[in-house]
Write a protein that holds these residues in place. Structure first.
Motif, PDB file in Angstrom:
ATOM      1  N   ARG A  25      49.428  38.563  36.485  1.00 22.76           N
ATOM      2  CA  ARG A  25      48.544  39.271  35.716  1.00 22.76           C
ATOM      3  C   ARG A  25      48.567  39.581  34.580  1.00 22.76           C
ATOM      4  O   ARG A  25      48.122  40.302  33.625  1.00 22.76           O
ATOM      5  CB  ARG A  25      48.487  40.439  36.832  1.00 22.76           C
ATOM      6  CG  ARG A  25      47.600  40.099  39.150  1.00 22.76           C
ATOM      7  CD  ARG A  25      48.183  41.301  39.505  1.00 22.76           C
ATOM      8  NE  ARG A  25      47.227  42.359  39.130  1.00 22.76           N
ATOM      9  CZ  ARG A  25      46.394  42.340  39.396  1.00 22.76           C
ATOM     10  NH1 ARG A  25      44.879  41.536  39.672  1.00 22.76           N
ATOM     11  NH2 ARG A  25      45.696  43.834  39.270  1.00 22.76           N
ATOM     12  N   TYR A  37      48.813  42.162  46.690  1.00 23.65           N
ATOM     13  CA  TYR A  37      48.794  42.665  47.670  1.00 23.65           C
ATOM     14  C   TYR A  37      48.674  44.242  47.997  1.00 23.65           C
ATOM     15  O   TYR A  37      49.053  44.326  48.760  1.00 23.65           O
ATOM     16  CB  TYR A  37      50.112  43.154  46.606  1.00 23.65           C
ATOM     17  CG  TYR A  37      51.403  41.816  46.971  1.00 23.65           C
ATOM     18  CD1 TYR A  37      52.864  42.277  47.653  1.00 23.65           C
ATOM     19  CD2 TYR A  37      51.383  40.687  46.381  1.00 23.65           C
ATOM     20  CE1 TYR A  37      54.211  40.806  47.752  1.00 23.65           C
ATOM     21  CE2 TYR A  37      52.481  39.656  46.497  1.00 23.65           C
ATOM     22  CZ  TYR A  37      53.515  40.052  47.549  1.00 23.65           C
ATOM     23  OH  TYR A  37      54.206  38.957  47.630  1.00 23.65           O
ATOM     24  N   VAL A  38      47.588  44.638  46.998  1.00 25.99           N
ATOM     25  CA  VAL A  38      46.641  45.681  47.530  1.00 25.99           C
ATOM     26  C   VAL A  38      46.114  45.013  48.858  1.00 25.99           C
ATOM     27  O   VAL A  38      45.546  45.810  49.707  1.00 25.99           O
ATOM     28  CB  VAL A  38      46.137  46.330  46.586  1.00 25.99           C
ATOM     29  CG1 VAL A  38      44.780  47.283  46.988  1.00 25.99           C
ATOM     30  CG2 VAL A  38      46.587  46.476  45.542  1.00 25.99           C
ATOM     31  N   ALA A  39      45.271  43.800  48.513  1.00 20.65           N
ATOM     32  CA  ALA A  39      44.734  43.827  50.238  1.00 20.65           C
ATOM     33  C   ALA A  39      45.535  43.384  50.958  1.00 20.65           C
ATOM     34  O   ALA A  39      45.347  43.528  52.268  1.00 20.65           O
ATOM     35  CB  ALA A  39      44.045  42.437  49.670  1.00 20.65           C
ATOM     36  N   PRO A  79      41.888  45.060  36.921  1.00 22.58           N
ATOM     37  CA  PRO A  79      42.648  46.381  37.472  1.00 22.58           C
ATOM     38  C   PRO A  79      43.514  46.209  38.337  1.00 22.58           C
ATOM     39  O   PRO A  79      43.412  45.781  39.286  1.00 22.58           O
ATOM     40  CB  PRO A  79      40.727  47.238  37.860  1.00 22.58           C
ATOM     41  CG  PRO A  79      39.739  45.713  38.068  1.00 22.58           C
ATOM     42  CD  PRO A  79      40.895  44.550  37.168  1.00 22.58           C
ATOM     43  N   LYS A  80      44.069  47.279  38.644  1.00 26.37           N
ATOM     44  CA  LYS A  80      44.769  47.854  39.917  1.00 26.37           C
ATOM     45  C   LYS A  80      44.837  47.167  41.188  1.00 26.37           C
ATOM     46  O   LYS A  80      45.153  46.852  42.205  1.00 26.37           O
ATOM     47  CB  LYS A  80      46.227  48.061  39.894  1.00 26.37           C
ATOM     48  CG  LYS A  80      46.946  49.452  38.973  1.00 26.37           C
ATOM     49  CD  LYS A  80      47.495  50.089  38.587  1.00 26.37           C
ATOM     50  CE  LYS A  80      48.437  50.458  37.400  1.00 26.37           C
ATOM     51  NZ  LYS A  80      49.107  51.293  37.445  1.00 26.37           N
ATOM     52  N   TRP A  81      43.649  47.213  41.848  1.00 23.06           N
ATOM     53  CA  TRP A  81      43.001  47.336  42.845  1.00 23.06           C
ATOM     54  C   TRP A  81      42.387  45.837  43.325  1.00 23.06           C
ATOM     55  O   TRP A  81      42.389  45.655  44.113  1.00 23.06           O
ATOM     56  CB  TRP A  81      41.729  48.503  43.242  1.00 23.06           C
ATOM     57  CG  TRP A  81      40.361  47.912  41.866  1.00 23.06           C
ATOM     58  CD1 TRP A  81      39.723  48.730  40.758  1.00 23.06           C
ATOM     59  CD2 TRP A  81      39.468  46.899  42.345  1.00 23.06           C
ATOM     60  NE1 TRP A  81      38.844  47.451  40.726  1.00 23.06           N
ATOM     61  CE2 TRP A  81      38.467  47.721  41.987  1.00 23.06           C
ATOM     62  CE3 TRP A  81      39.085  46.052  43.812  1.00 23.06           C
ATOM     63  CZ2 TRP A  81      37.392  45.909  41.346  1.00 23.06           C
ATOM     64  CZ3 TRP A  81      38.307  45.814  44.073  1.00 23.06           C
ATOM     65  CH2 TRP A  81      37.094  45.093  42.703  1.00 23.06           C
ATOM     66  N   THR A  82      42.624  44.865  41.772  1.00 26.53           N
ATOM     67  CA  THR A  82      42.377  43.817  42.421  1.00 26.53           C
ATOM     68  C   THR A  82      43.506  42.600  42.783  1.00 26.53           C
ATOM     69  O   THR A  82      43.385  41.897  42.750  1.00 26.53           O
ATOM     70  CB  THR A  82      41.804  43.075  41.324  1.00 26.53           C
ATOM     71  OG1 THR A  82      42.491  43.240  40.084  1.00 26.53           O
ATOM     72  CG2 THR A  82      40.337  44.139  40.716  1.00 26.53           C
ATOM     73  N   HIS A  83      44.845  43.484  42.082  1.00 25.66           N
ATOM     74  CA  HIS A  83      46.332  43.004  42.994  1.00 25.66           C
ATOM     75  C   HIS A  83      45.688  42.302  43.682  1.00 25.66           C
ATOM     76  O   HIS A  83      45.895  42.651  45.139  1.00 25.66           O
ATOM     77  CB  HIS A  83      46.892  43.835  42.476  1.00 25.66           C
ATOM     78  CG  HIS A  83      48.833  43.422  42.668  1.00 25.66           C
ATOM     79  ND1 HIS A  83      48.721  42.834  43.072  1.00 25.66           N
ATOM     80  CD2 HIS A  83      49.500  43.201  41.171  1.00 25.66           C
ATOM     81  CE1 HIS A  83      50.054  42.408  43.204  1.00 25.66           C
ATOM     82  NE2 HIS A  83      50.639  42.396  42.039  1.00 25.66           N
ATOM     83  N   ASN A  85      52.665  40.039  39.664  1.00 22.11           N
ATOM     84  CA  ASN A  85      52.517  40.508  38.529  1.00 22.11           C
ATOM     85  C   ASN A  85      52.847  39.401  37.610  1.00 22.11           C
ATOM     86  O   ASN A  85      52.391  40.784  36.493  1.00 22.11           O
ATOM     87  CB  ASN A  85      53.935  41.763  38.298  1.00 22.11           C
ATOM     88  CG  ASN A  85      53.492  42.619  39.962  1.00 22.11           C
ATOM     89  OD1 ASN A  85      52.565  42.821  40.219  1.00 22.11           O
ATOM     90  ND2 ASN A  85      54.274  43.050  40.610  1.00 22.11           N
ATOM     91  N   GLY A 125      47.321  46.818  52.289  1.00 21.34           N
ATOM     92  CA  GLY A 125      46.164  47.563  52.950  1.00 21.34           C
ATOM     93  C   GLY A 125      45.248  47.062  54.366  1.00 21.34           C
ATOM     94  O   GLY A 125      45.013  48.014  54.879  1.00 21.34           O
TER      95      GLY A 125
END
Length: 344
Positions: A189, A203-205, A197-201, A186, A208
């Motif tokens: 970033r 932790y999303v990978a 964009p948040k979806w490139t974080h 965080n 998810g």
């Protein structure tokens, strides 16, 4: 390099056969991981690999990538076998659980660790994917950005506290590394302009990807597959965490007068010189040199028994001993005290 190839390729073949061919191969795979490796450690002595003048072994990278790709198939084989989808008996399923878990914990974890330290994008992403399939994706951030920075200090959740048992260590390490890795990502970033964009974080990978793995295992193999996946991944994670526990138990960096910790040195990690288990784990037991040179290729890692703390037995055996806190402390605490006395 031949020993690295032999040590890691034999269990891949045995596990592939075990998943579909009955109790005999399941027993062979388990005995290889649990018994044969330790017999070879006793029988064969010497360095696993000799470092060349340039310190580079291109075939080392080739083996790592091959093992990473093979892991993606083996995790599916493991869930199929342990869930009963391949028609194995209960005994064979239990042996598969143990054998696959040992392989993922000792080989896949070590190999993913090797891959995430590479400079090229594909190996790093492959290593991250291996960790995601083991439901341990956050380690790809926490290991290089937290552990390597703060190892052997109270700021590192993967360094055990003095006298701490493994059973107190592992939940603190798991949760702590997840949180601190997230905090570091965080912060990194937030320093970027414009903000990604948040979806490139990452932790999303991590999260998810883990959810996708669990959903797929449930859809393909039912509730038994979902349970099998969690059990196998959890077993592999525990072996990774016990390795962290063993390799840093009782070792700490001094806090200097300026408020900073002394640099990481060879004395801040435990090492194991055994031949065959080191080959199986891609020289992960040569831990001091890895912390001193994180990007050094695993065949080039060095071991100096005069300045690096040495474990009394191989890393897998010491990990087993760590499950018995009273005996662990009886063996390790005197060694820690002698190191502290010599440092003072």
């Amino acid at each position: 390099m031949i020993w690295f190839w032999i040590a890691t390729s034999v269990p891949v073949a045995l596990l592939s056969l075990a998943a579909f061919s009955g109790a005999g191969w399941s027993l062979a795979a388990f005995l290889y991981m649990a018994v044969f490796v330790h017999i070879m450690d006793r029988l064969v002595h010497g360095a696993v690999a000799k470092c060349g003048t340039d310190g580079e072994f291109p075939s080392g990278a080739h083996l790592s990538i091959l093992l990473g790709l093979t892991h993606l198939a083996l995790i599916g084989f493991a869930v199929a076998a342990v869930s009963g989808a391949t028609g194995l008996s209960w005994g064979a399923r239990f042996l598969c659980f143990l054998a696959f878990g040992l392989f993922f914990g000792q080989v896949s974890n070590a190999n993913a660790h090797e891959l995430i330290h590479k400079g090229a994008r594909f190996p790093r992403r492959l290593g991250t994917l291996v960790y995601i399939t083991l439901l341990f994706g956050h380690h790809a951030s926490a290991h290089p950005k937290v552990h390597h920075v703060w190892v052997a200090t109270p700021n590192d959740p993967n360094t055990p506290l003095p006298g701490e048992s493994f059973y107190r260590f592992w939940p603190r390490a798991w949760v702590g590394s997840f949180r601190k890795g997230l905090s570091v990502e965080n912060a990194m970033r937030n320093r970027k302009t414009p903000h990604p964009p948040k979806w490139t974080h990452p932790y999303v990978a991590y999260v998810g990807g883990a959810v996708i793995c669990l959903i797929l295992s449930g859809l393909v193999f039912g509730w038994a597959g979902l349970l099998a996946y969690v059990m196998v991944a959890g077993y592999a994670q525990m072996q990774h965490l016990v390795s962290d526990y063993v390799q840093h138990y009782g070792l700490s960096r001094k806090l200097l007068s300026a408020g900073k910790y002394e640099p990481v040195g060879p004395e801040h990690s435990w090492n194991a010189p055994q031949f065959y288990s080191s080959a199986l784990m891609l020289n992960a037991p040569r831990h001091s040199d890895h912390h001193l040179n994180p990007t050094r290729d695993y065949p080039s890692l060095r071991l100096n028994e005069t300045v690096m703390p040495i474990l009394p037995r191989s890393l897998p055996l010491m990990g087993t001993l760590a499950l018995w806190p009273r005996f662990w402390r009886r063996v390790m605490d005197p060694r820690v005290q002698r190191l502290q006395a010599s440092a003072d």
